[in-house]
Scaffold this active site. Sequence first.
Site, PDB file in Angstrom:
ATOM      1  N   HIS A 131      81.586  21.161 102.288  1.00 63.79           N
ATOM      2  CA  HIS A 131      83.010  21.539 102.271  1.00 63.79           C
ATOM      3  C   HIS A 131      83.765  20.842 101.129  1.00 63.79           C
ATOM      4  O   HIS A 131      84.944  20.512 101.285  1.00 63.79           O
ATOM      5  CB  HIS A 131      83.689  21.211 103.610  1.00 63.79           C
ATOM      6  CG  HIS A 131      83.162  21.983 104.778  1.00 63.79           C
ATOM      7  ND1 HIS A 131      83.710  23.162 105.200  1.00 63.79           N
ATOM      8  CD2 HIS A 131      82.123  21.744 105.617  1.00 63.79           C
ATOM      9  CE1 HIS A 131      83.047  23.614 106.259  1.00 63.79           C
ATOM     10  NE2 HIS A 131      82.068  22.772 106.532  1.00 63.79           N
ATOM     11  N   ASN A 203      85.577  26.423 111.735  1.00 62.88           N
ATOM     12  CA  ASN A 203      85.061  27.318 110.690  1.00 62.88           C
ATOM     13  C   ASN A 203      85.582  28.731 110.918  1.00 62.88           C
ATOM     14  O   ASN A 203      86.112  29.027 111.989  1.00 62.88           O
ATOM     15  CB  ASN A 203      83.524  27.355 110.728  1.00 62.88           C
ATOM     16  CG  ASN A 203      82.890  26.183 109.980  1.00 62.88           C
ATOM     17  OD1 ASN A 203      83.556  25.469 109.236  1.00 62.88           O
ATOM     18  ND2 ASN A 203      81.592  26.014 110.178  1.00 62.88           N
ATOM     19  N   HIS A 395      88.112  14.577 111.761  1.00 59.59           N
ATOM     20  CA  HIS A 395      87.066  14.049 112.650  1.00 59.59           C
ATOM     21  C   HIS A 395      87.192  14.738 114.008  1.00 59.59           C
ATOM     22  O   HIS A 395      88.238  14.640 114.658  1.00 59.59           O
ATOM     23  CB  HIS A 395      87.269  12.536 112.791  1.00 59.59           C
ATOM     24  CG  HIS A 395      86.362  11.874 113.780  1.00 59.59           C
ATOM     25  ND1 HIS A 395      85.121  12.370 114.110  1.00 59.59           N
ATOM     26  CD2 HIS A 395      86.511  10.740 114.502  1.00 59.59           C
ATOM     27  CE1 HIS A 395      84.557  11.580 115.005  1.00 59.59           C
ATOM     28  NE2 HIS A 395      85.380  10.585 115.260  1.00 59.59           N
TER      29      HIS A 395
HETATM   30 FE1  HDE Z   1      81.079  19.469 109.406  1.00 56.97          FE
HETATM   31  N1  HDE Z   1      81.089  17.872 108.149  1.00 56.97           N
HETATM   32  N2  HDE Z   1      79.311  18.846 110.144  1.00 56.97           N
HETATM   33  N3  HDE Z   1      80.946  21.142 110.570  1.00 56.97           N
HETATM   34  N4  HDE Z   1      82.760  20.148 108.643  1.00 56.97           N
HETATM   35  C1  HDE Z   1      82.024  17.618 107.237  1.00 56.97           C
HETATM   36  O1  HDE Z   1      83.019  15.530 106.920  1.00 56.97           O
HETATM   37  C2  HDE Z   1      78.764  17.625 109.955  1.00 56.97           C
HETATM   38  C3  HDE Z   1      79.962  21.431 111.465  1.00 56.97           C
HETATM   39  C4  HDE Z   1      83.471  21.234 109.055  1.00 56.97           C
HETATM   40  O2  HDE Z   1      88.243  19.964 105.104  1.00 56.97           O
HETATM   41  C5  HDE Z   1      81.869  16.270 106.605  1.00 56.97           C
HETATM   42  O3  HDE Z   1      84.833  14.677 105.901  1.00 56.97           O
HETATM   43  C6  HDE Z   1      77.571  17.482 110.754  1.00 56.97           C
HETATM   44  C7  HDE Z   1      80.364  22.504 112.328  1.00 56.97           C
HETATM   45  C8  HDE Z   1      84.642  21.396 108.239  1.00 56.97           C
HETATM   46  O4  HDE Z   1      87.754  17.826 105.074  1.00 56.97           O
HETATM   47  C9  HDE Z   1      80.675  15.665 107.346  1.00 56.97           C
HETATM   48  C10 HDE Z   1      77.441  18.669 111.402  1.00 56.97           C
HETATM   49  C11 HDE Z   1      81.608  22.865 111.918  1.00 56.97           C
HETATM   50  C12 HDE Z   1      84.587  20.352 107.322  1.00 56.97           C
HETATM   51  C13 HDE Z   1      80.283  16.801 108.262  1.00 56.97           C
HETATM   52  C14 HDE Z   1      78.532  19.511 111.025  1.00 56.97           C
HETATM   53  C15 HDE Z   1      81.949  22.008 110.817  1.00 56.97           C
HETATM   54  C16 HDE Z   1      83.408  19.596 107.599  1.00 56.97           C
HETATM   55  C17 HDE Z   1      81.806  16.266 105.105  1.00 56.97           C
HETATM   56  C18 HDE Z   1      76.325  19.080 112.337  1.00 56.97           C
HETATM   57  C19 HDE Z   1      82.495  23.989 112.463  1.00 56.97           C
HETATM   58  C20 HDE Z   1      85.567  20.086 106.199  1.00 56.97           C
HETATM   59  C21 HDE Z   1      83.062  15.588 104.643  1.00 56.97           C
HETATM   60  C22 HDE Z   1      76.324  18.399 113.528  1.00 56.97           C
HETATM   61  C23 HDE Z   1      82.958  23.776 113.790  1.00 56.97           C
HETATM   62  C24 HDE Z   1      86.659  19.165 106.631  1.00 56.97           C
HETATM   63  C25 HDE Z   1      83.767  15.219 105.841  1.00 56.97           C
HETATM   64  C26 HDE Z   1      87.635  18.974 105.500  1.00 56.97           C
HETATM   65  C27 HDE Z   1      83.037  18.432 106.918  1.00 56.97           C
HETATM   66  C28 HDE Z   1      79.244  16.679 109.096  1.00 56.97           C
HETATM   67  C29 HDE Z   1      78.661  20.829 111.526  1.00 56.97           C
HETATM   68  C30 HDE Z   1      83.196  22.142 110.130  1.00 56.97           C
HETATM   69  C31 HDE Z   1      79.549  15.166 106.493  1.00 56.97           C
HETATM   70  C32 HDE Z   1      76.682  16.267 110.803  1.00 56.97           C
HETATM   71  C33 HDE Z   1      79.559  23.106 113.492  1.00 56.97           C
HETATM   72  C34 HDE Z   1      85.698  22.486 108.354  1.00 56.97           C
HETATM   73  O5  HDE Z   1      81.045  14.564 108.121  1.00 56.97           O
END
Ligand code: HDE
Length: 753
Positions: A131, A203, A395
């Site tokens: 993202h 999402n 978060h």
């Molecule tokens: Fe994320 N995801 N994600 N994700 N995600 C990040 O956090 C992660 C997942 C989503 O505009 C990171 O600050 C893991 C689902 C959005 O700043 C990180 C898993 C959904 C955004 C991270 C998921 C999301 C992130 C990268 C699997 C939809 C952008 C930078 C368990 C519900 C937020 C950060 C923004 C961002 C980890 C799966 C949505 C690395 C480990 C499912 C919208 O922490």
Amino acid sequence: MDSRKPVKAVKDVVEAAAEKVGDVLNPEVPGAPGSAPPTVDGPTTPHEPLPPKKEQGTPETRTPTGAATGVPATAKGQQGAFLTTAQGARLRDTDHSLKAGPRGPVLLQDHHLREKITHFDHERIPERVVHSRGAGAHGVFVGYGTAERVTRADFLAKGRETPVFVRFSTVLGSRGSADTVRDTRGFATKFYTDEGTFDLVANNIPVFFIQDAIKFPDIIHAGKPHPDREIPQAQSAHDTFWDFVSLHTEAQHHAIWNMSDRGIPRSYRMMEGFGVHTFRLVNTAGETALAKFHWKPKLGVHSLTWEEAQLASGVDPDFHRRDLYDAIEAGAYPEWELGLQVLPDTPEETFAGIDLLDPTKIVPEELAPVQPVGRLTLNRTPTNFFAEVEQVAFHPGHLPPGIDVTNDPLLQGRLFSYVDTQLTRLGGPNFAQIPVNRPHAPVNDMLRDGFHQHAVHAGVAPYRPNSLDGGNPFPAGDADGAFVDVPVTVAEAPKVRANPVSFDDHFSQARLFWLSMSPVEKEHIIRAYTFELGKCYHQPIRERQLRCLANIDPVLCAEVATGLGLPAPEPTVPLADVAPSPALSQVGREWPADGRMVGIVVDPAAGLDGVGQVRRAVFAAGMVPLLIAPHGGTVDGLPVQRTFATARSVEFDVLLLAGAPTPAPDALPARDAKAGAAAPATVDPRVSLLVEECWRHAKAIGAWAGGVGVLEQAGVAGTPGVVSGDSGLDVLTAVQRLMATHRVWERFPASVA
Ligand code: HDE
């Protein structure tokens, strides 16, 4: 007189400049880079920093511990009329290093040079691992009071207004990648509630590629560019992605959503948002319910065509970012309703046979309707992209009392990941004190010190129990609005690395999605798979993905196989007998056209009869008119936004032709390759290309006066969605009606049912 007072008021500068430029700049067309138009000679009189643009907002000025400060938002930015060091000492010169004579070496004592260059050397922080590419805006959320029955969360109370910050994003691309690539979009919302910050990190697709967070590095490594050549950027059309999803078949449901039109949204304003996981709600009586979060856009869910998306990546890589900011600037504030699917909290955590802990499954809206609980309006653009959009830290564990997590193994892993990632990205544990992340509720934690500590904590006893700080901070009880960890019973079970058996169904809902699509949407899905797999280098990967498609639907599989020149395999699992969910289709309803872009081709030689009126009517309808002319400047006093050289069809939602301009002097392939695209004619070939592309992309086209001839010459007169008439206003009215359905769908032939 205080020597630090501005020598000249900002207001004067802004007003004087605006007067000079007058109507010509046309402040109504969004996109002006600064809050005051520049002068040709450049300003020389010192004055205070210009105010932000009228549509810009910033995070509220709060202390690092959440208290309102009452100081204006501009107090966070640069101060005073004069250039200073970071310590506030005024500087005489910033263009020359301090040297031993004009031709001599630079002196080490030049503290200004060192400060300037050192700071510059450290301007970048690590981009988000996923993202990274995004855009954000400020807004407000107003509760309807309808969720009271199921959750005690106070921000959902009737009429309660909560400031919010939203960040939209793509997943795979780097920070500088194009907006319109085929990908899932992030839709993360920070609610600054009185009870602590709530982050709904959602999402635009309701399911995920994996069921367990431990697989996240795998899917992302597969989707990101190949590690050796670091290509391709920001896309899934490559071997490693399809290698993984065809082997790891729980990804197939998410993959088909990405291959559908949902993967290429027309605008962030026209996307749904989904919390994906099931959450647990708790009300004031302590009763619990399971729930899924949904964002429903006021403008409906709309997409680009694949060709538009590809062209836009080159013509305007900032397409979605610009669209968001232009719409807010134009006053077409993007809006969504927050909705809840409320599901009974049973020990099995299933609903209608669907495992609610499995994030690869949806609950069709026909089975559990989405109930509106509040409205989100985005009404301010950021003042500083880095400070706000880049530094915002979401978060899924930032929850207010009344909303709790479930055991969804994907959500559980996210609860660890989002704090962890900020430690590197934002340089330490105090990221919650960055202005955009500061809560609006009083903070009284016992966290201390660390890099970039902004708070000045008083007291001597940041521990509990204590008596030296009078026992403060005290634990809160129910009556004080304490967070509720719902006391769910955890069944006795062996420690295992395993999933529930129900998680093994990988194809039934991918089939449900396919069967819910209209014929034209199915065509787009076939085309997307054929394109993406066609871009893979290795045939075994294509063959393996075809096996997966066979388990989704034989027609889908056969059509894609034909495109790839491969035989269609037989299914390896019985095809699921599922009822379609009409709510999943984007076609067949009507929506408002707020903030749409209307391209108007004019012919200066023929005069602009009626164009001024049409332009005003477009503004009045909440849309943005862009005049397209052979040259820049003005035509009959109206400002030109695009020339034939700079205009491309993908920028416009509809095309209006008010004339038939003859080829302009630069209509030569040597000057503009687009001029070679159409046969030589009496009309400028770039105008013919605009018509041709808009027609191909099923956009409404309207013409009056000389413009009618252009339609005839292009061979599109009288075809569906092409309107001509005597008056510009009548044509606009007819075109507006066509815009309600987003596209002229009959123009897309479909060969599947
Ligand atoms: Fe994320 N995801 N994600 N994700 N995600 C990040 O956090 C992660 C997942 C989503 O505009 C990171 O600050 C893991 C689902 C959005 O700043 C990180 C898993 C959904 C955004 C991270 C998921 C999301 C992130 C990268 C699997 C939809 C952008 C930078 C368990 C519900 C937020 C950060 C923004 C961002 C980890 C799966 C949505 C690395 C480990 C499912 C919208 O922490």
